[in-house]
Design an enzyme around this catalytic site. Structure first.
Site, PDB file in Angstrom:
ATOM      1  CG  HIS A  48     -35.835 -12.210   4.134  1.00 55.18           C
ATOM      2  ND1 HIS A  48     -37.168 -12.526   4.111  1.00 55.18           N
ATOM      3  CD2 HIS A  48     -35.386 -12.591   5.362  1.00 55.18           C
ATOM      4  CE1 HIS A  48     -37.517 -13.074   5.268  1.00 55.18           C
ATOM      5  NE2 HIS A  48     -36.464 -13.126   6.046  1.00 55.18           N
ATOM      6  NE  ARG A  81     -39.135 -12.655  -6.504  1.00 52.19           N
ATOM      7  CZ  ARG A  81     -38.656 -12.855  -5.277  1.00 52.19           C
ATOM      8  NH1 ARG A  81     -37.736 -13.768  -5.067  1.00 52.19           N
ATOM      9  NH2 ARG A  81     -39.075 -12.119  -4.278  1.00 52.19           N
ATOM     10  CB  VAL A 132     -35.943  -8.932  -1.900  1.00 52.09           C
ATOM     11  CG1 VAL A 132     -35.596  -9.754  -0.661  1.00 52.09           C
ATOM     12  CG2 VAL A 132     -36.857  -9.738  -2.839  1.00 52.09           C
ATOM     13  CB  CYS A 183     -13.826 -11.232  -3.280  1.00 55.14           C
ATOM     14  SG  CYS A 183     -14.930 -10.155  -4.221  1.00 55.14           S
ATOM     15  CB  CYS A 188     -18.250 -11.604  -5.173  1.00 51.92           C
ATOM     16  SG  CYS A 188     -17.001 -12.679  -5.904  1.00 51.92           S
TER      17      CYS A 188
HETATM   18  C1  BV8 Z   1     -32.453 -19.469   9.034  1.00 49.14           C
HETATM   19  C2  BV8 Z   1     -35.786 -14.880   0.058  1.00 49.14           C
HETATM   20  C3  BV8 Z   1     -30.937 -20.824  10.058  1.00 49.14           C
HETATM   21  C4  BV8 Z   1     -35.908 -13.562  -0.538  1.00 49.14           C
HETATM   22  C5  BV8 Z   1     -36.918 -15.705   1.973  1.00 49.14           C
HETATM   23  C6  BV8 Z   1     -36.441 -26.323   8.142  1.00 49.14           C
HETATM   24  C7  BV8 Z   1     -35.340 -26.308   7.305  1.00 49.14           C
HETATM   25  C8  BV8 Z   1     -34.590 -25.151   7.070  1.00 49.14           C
HETATM   26  C9  BV8 Z   1     -34.931 -23.978   7.697  1.00 49.14           C
HETATM   27  C10 BV8 Z   1     -36.045 -23.998   8.515  1.00 49.14           C
HETATM   28  C11 BV8 Z   1     -36.785 -25.143   8.758  1.00 49.14           C
HETATM   29  N1  BV8 Z   1     -37.797 -24.814   9.603  1.00 49.14           N
HETATM   30  C12 BV8 Z   1     -37.705 -23.510   9.916  1.00 49.14           C
HETATM   31  C13 BV8 Z   1     -36.635 -23.020   9.275  1.00 49.14           C
HETATM   32  C14 BV8 Z   1     -36.176 -21.670   9.309  1.00 49.14           C
HETATM   33  C15 BV8 Z   1     -36.644 -20.986   8.026  1.00 49.14           C
HETATM   34  C16 BV8 Z   1     -38.135 -20.785   8.117  1.00 49.14           C
HETATM   35  O1  BV8 Z   1     -38.577 -19.950   8.875  1.00 49.14           O
HETATM   36  N2  BV8 Z   1     -38.903 -21.571   7.345  1.00 49.14           N
HETATM   37  C17 BV8 Z   1     -40.346 -21.439   7.404  1.00 49.14           C
HETATM   38  C18 BV8 Z   1     -40.935 -21.509   6.003  1.00 49.14           C
HETATM   39  C19 BV8 Z   1     -40.885 -22.553   8.301  1.00 49.14           C
HETATM   40  N3  BV8 Z   1     -35.947 -19.745   8.029  1.00 49.14           N
HETATM   41  C20 BV8 Z   1     -34.758 -19.672   7.393  1.00 49.14           C
HETATM   42  O2  BV8 Z   1     -34.266 -20.556   6.730  1.00 49.14           O
HETATM   43  C21 BV8 Z   1     -34.010 -18.365   7.620  1.00 49.14           C
HETATM   44  N4  BV8 Z   1     -32.684 -18.675   7.996  1.00 49.14           N
HETATM   45  O3  BV8 Z   1     -33.278 -19.894   9.787  1.00 49.14           O
HETATM   46  O4  BV8 Z   1     -31.148 -19.791   9.129  1.00 49.14           O
HETATM   47  C22 BV8 Z   1     -29.520 -20.815  10.383  1.00 49.14           C
HETATM   48  C23 BV8 Z   1     -29.172 -20.753  11.711  1.00 49.14           C
HETATM   49  C24 BV8 Z   1     -27.850 -20.803  12.026  1.00 49.14           C
HETATM   50  C25 BV8 Z   1     -26.897 -20.928  11.023  1.00 49.14           C
HETATM   51  C26 BV8 Z   1     -27.271 -20.998   9.682  1.00 49.14           C
HETATM   52  C27 BV8 Z   1     -28.592 -20.931   9.350  1.00 49.14           C
HETATM   53  C28 BV8 Z   1     -33.971 -17.549   6.330  1.00 49.14           C
HETATM   54  C29 BV8 Z   1     -35.355 -17.061   6.015  1.00 49.14           C
HETATM   55  C30 BV8 Z   1     -35.299 -16.173   4.765  1.00 49.14           C
HETATM   56  C31 BV8 Z   1     -35.662 -17.004   3.593  1.00 49.14           C
HETATM   57  N5  BV8 Z   1     -35.795 -16.163   2.421  1.00 49.14           N
HETATM   58  N6  BV8 Z   1     -36.976 -15.103   0.822  1.00 49.14           N
HETATM   59  C32 BV8 Z   1     -36.803 -13.641  -1.708  1.00 49.14           C
HETATM   60  O5  BV8 Z   1     -36.425 -14.270  -2.709  1.00 49.14           O
HETATM   61  O6  BV8 Z   1     -37.898 -13.048  -1.585  1.00 49.14           O
HETATM   62  S1  BV8 Z   1     -38.325 -15.818   2.881  1.00 49.14           S
HETATM   63  C33 BV8 Z   1     -39.732 -15.564   1.947  1.00 49.14           C
HETATM   64  O7  BV8 Z   1     -40.808 -15.622   2.890  1.00 49.14           O
HETATM   65  C34 BV8 Z   1     -39.862 -14.178   1.327  1.00 49.14           C
HETATM   66  O8  BV8 Z   1     -38.751 -13.349   1.553  1.00 49.14           O
HETATM   67  C35 BV8 Z   1     -41.049 -13.576   2.055  1.00 49.14           C
HETATM   68  O9  BV8 Z   1     -40.901 -12.240   2.274  1.00 49.14           O
HETATM   69  C36 BV8 Z   1     -40.967 -14.310   3.334  1.00 49.14           C
HETATM   70  C37 BV8 Z   1     -42.123 -14.254   4.251  1.00 49.14           C
HETATM   71  O10 BV8 Z   1     -43.289 -14.438   3.543  1.00 49.14           O
HETATM   72  P1  BV8 Z   1     -44.343 -13.213   3.561  1.00 49.14           P
HETATM   73  O11 BV8 Z   1     -43.630 -11.955   3.237  1.00 49.14           O
HETATM   74  O12 BV8 Z   1     -45.100 -13.266   4.823  1.00 49.14           O
HETATM   75  O13 BV8 Z   1     -45.231 -13.568   2.311  1.00 49.14           O
HETATM   76  P2  BV8 Z   1     -46.421 -14.631   2.260  1.00 49.14           P
HETATM   77  O14 BV8 Z   1     -46.783 -14.831   0.812  1.00 49.14           O
HETATM   78  O15 BV8 Z   1     -46.083 -15.806   3.119  1.00 49.14           O
HETATM   79  O16 BV8 Z   1     -47.618 -13.888   2.977  1.00 49.14           O
HETATM   80  C38 BV8 Z   1     -48.183 -12.763   2.346  1.00 49.14           C
HETATM   81  C39 BV8 Z   1     -49.180 -12.203   3.355  1.00 49.14           C
HETATM   82  O17 BV8 Z   1     -49.733 -11.007   2.806  1.00 49.14           O
HETATM   83  C40 BV8 Z   1     -50.338 -13.136   3.645  1.00 49.14           C
HETATM   84  O18 BV8 Z   1     -50.580 -13.171   5.032  1.00 49.14           O
HETATM   85  C41 BV8 Z   1     -51.517 -12.499   2.893  1.00 49.14           C
HETATM   86  O19 BV8 Z   1     -52.745 -12.699   3.575  1.00 49.14           O
HETATM   87  C42 BV8 Z   1     -51.121 -11.047   2.969  1.00 49.14           C
HETATM   88  N7  BV8 Z   1     -51.657 -10.187   1.898  1.00 49.14           N
HETATM   89  C43 BV8 Z   1     -51.838 -10.501   0.588  1.00 49.14           C
HETATM   90  N8  BV8 Z   1     -52.326  -9.414  -0.069  1.00 49.14           N
HETATM   91  C44 BV8 Z   1     -52.442  -8.410   0.847  1.00 49.14           C
HETATM   92  C45 BV8 Z   1     -52.025  -8.893   2.105  1.00 49.14           C
HETATM   93  N9  BV8 Z   1     -52.025  -8.144   3.216  1.00 49.14           N
HETATM   94  C46 BV8 Z   1     -52.456  -6.872   3.102  1.00 49.14           C
HETATM   95  N10 BV8 Z   1     -52.883  -6.332   1.931  1.00 49.14           N
HETATM   96  C47 BV8 Z   1     -52.887  -7.059   0.794  1.00 49.14           C
HETATM   97  N11 BV8 Z   1     -53.316  -6.509  -0.354  1.00 49.14           N
HETATM   98 ZN    ZN Z   2     -15.302 -11.115  -6.164  1.00 48.93          ZN
END
Ligand code: BV8
Ligand code: ZN
Length: 251
Positions: free
Chosen positions: A121, A71, A105, A132, A129
């Site tokens: 994110h 990526r 990202v 550390c 790391c």
């Molecule tokens: C947290 C990594 C808790 C970076 C990402 C059950 C189990 C575990 C967790 C959960 C659960 N239920 C809910 C949760 C919380 C979870 C969550 O929200 N899950 C969702 C799926 C239900 N969240 C987490 O786990 C977060 N942490 O809650 O911690 C906690 C609390 C206390 C103590 C400890 C922990 C962490 C969330 C971050 C996860 N990492 N990515 C990477 O590798 O990229 S998230 C991932 O989704 C990506 O980063 C991405 O950016 C993000 C959001 O997606 P979008 O950006 O919206 O992308 P998507 O494809 O979905 O949509 C694209 C859109 O663009 C569409 O609408 C499309 O129509 C539109 N589009 C397309 N082309 C165009 C356009 N628009 C305009 N013009 C165009 N041309």
């Molecule tokens: Zn280190």
């Protein structure tokens, strides 16, 4: 796109005192970077649990690194699109009354010229790391299986995976930007991932210390999202076309 909605958006931009923008993968789509959910849950051929969770990293760190190496290499080959460029021009105009909060990202907002970027994110361009905690920029000659220069520990991508907390300082700044703004643009996000998506209702309901007007929200997306019922104006079409059109209408 609905012209009366477009006109409303221009009026809101013209009168905005502080703009916060929340972007997702859709803003990079026209640069050629695949969105997160378009691939029905498989992400470049991988299940999310395999490559975007701490469990997946513990199970197979090399698979996760290869996913993020690919990526990062892809992000290095593409260019910011006109949507990214328009957001950088907006920051030029609003300066310190403009915040760009991104779930992405890929670093394309910074390459387009935005300075006030809150990366919720993490970033493809940094490592962290596991021993550390040192966070470092990823150099051009980065090895396939990287280890920490300071302590020799195993490195991981500096990315927030599912089930992990967002960086506290970054999320606090993003919350402040959501409260402070009187206009939020929500661009290219399905608004299903929390706590990022929670910034939208926060902007709508919060009021700034010196006035009770909470923010208006404009959504820019190719299709309605989970946020659409809560936005004031919806502009549906490619962000790489709509953002430059909004900018041109302002000038
Ligand atoms: C947290 C990594 C808790 C970076 C990402 C059950 C189990 C575990 C967790 C959960 C659960 N239920 C809910 C949760 C919380 C979870 C969550 O929200 N899950 C969702 C799926 C239900 N969240 C987490 O786990 C977060 N942490 O809650 O911690 C906690 C609390 C206390 C103590 C400890 C922990 C962490 C969330 C971050 C996860 N990492 N990515 C990477 O590798 O990229 S998230 C991932 O989704 C990506 O980063 C991405 O950016 C993000 C959001 O997606 P979008 O950006 O919206 O992308 P998507 O494809 O979905 O949509 C694209 C859109 O663009 C569409 O609408 C499309 O129509 C539109 N589009 C397309 N082309 C165009 C356009 N628009 C305009 N013009 C165009 N041309
Ligand atoms: Zn280190």
């Amino acid at each position: 796109m609905d012209l009366s909605q477009f006109q409303q958006a221009v009026e809101l931009l013209r009168s905005a005192q502080h703009i916060s923008v929340l972007t997702g993968a859709g803003v990079s789509a026209e640069s050629g970077i695949p969105t997160f959910r378009a691939s029905d849950g498989l992400w470049e051929g991988h299940a999310i649990e395999e490559v975007a969770t701490p469990q997946g990293y513990r199970r197979n760190p090399q698979l996760v690194w290869d996913f993020y190496h690919a990526r990062r290499e892809k992000a290095a080959q593409v260019q910011p699109n006109p949507g990214h460029v328009a957001l950088a021009a907006l920051e030029q105009h609003w300066a310190d009354r403009f915040d760009l909060i991104t779930q992405n990202v890929d670093g394309l907002h910074q390459r387009a010229g935005n300075l006030r970027v809150h990366e919720l994110h993490g970033s493809l361009w940094r490592s962290r790391c596991t021993e550390c905690g040192d966070i470092a920029a990823i150099p051009a000659d980065f090895p396939r299986t990287p280890t920490c220069k300071l302590c020799g520990g195993a490195l991981r991508p500096d990315i927030v995976w599912f089930g992990e907390m967002l960086p506290g300082d970054v999320f606090r700044d993003a919350e402040f930007a959501a409260v402070e703004c009187d206009l939020m643009l929500v661009v290219g996000t399905s608004a299903v991932v929390y706590p990022a998506a929670g910034l939208i209702p926060l902007a709508k309901t919060s009021s700034r210390a010196n006035n009770v007007v909470a923010a208006h929200v404009i959504e820019i997306n190719i299709t309605p999202s989970s946020a659409s019922d809560h936005v004031d104006v919806g502009l549906y079409g490619p962000s790489g076309e709509i953002l430059p059109q909004l900018l041109a209408a302002l000038n």
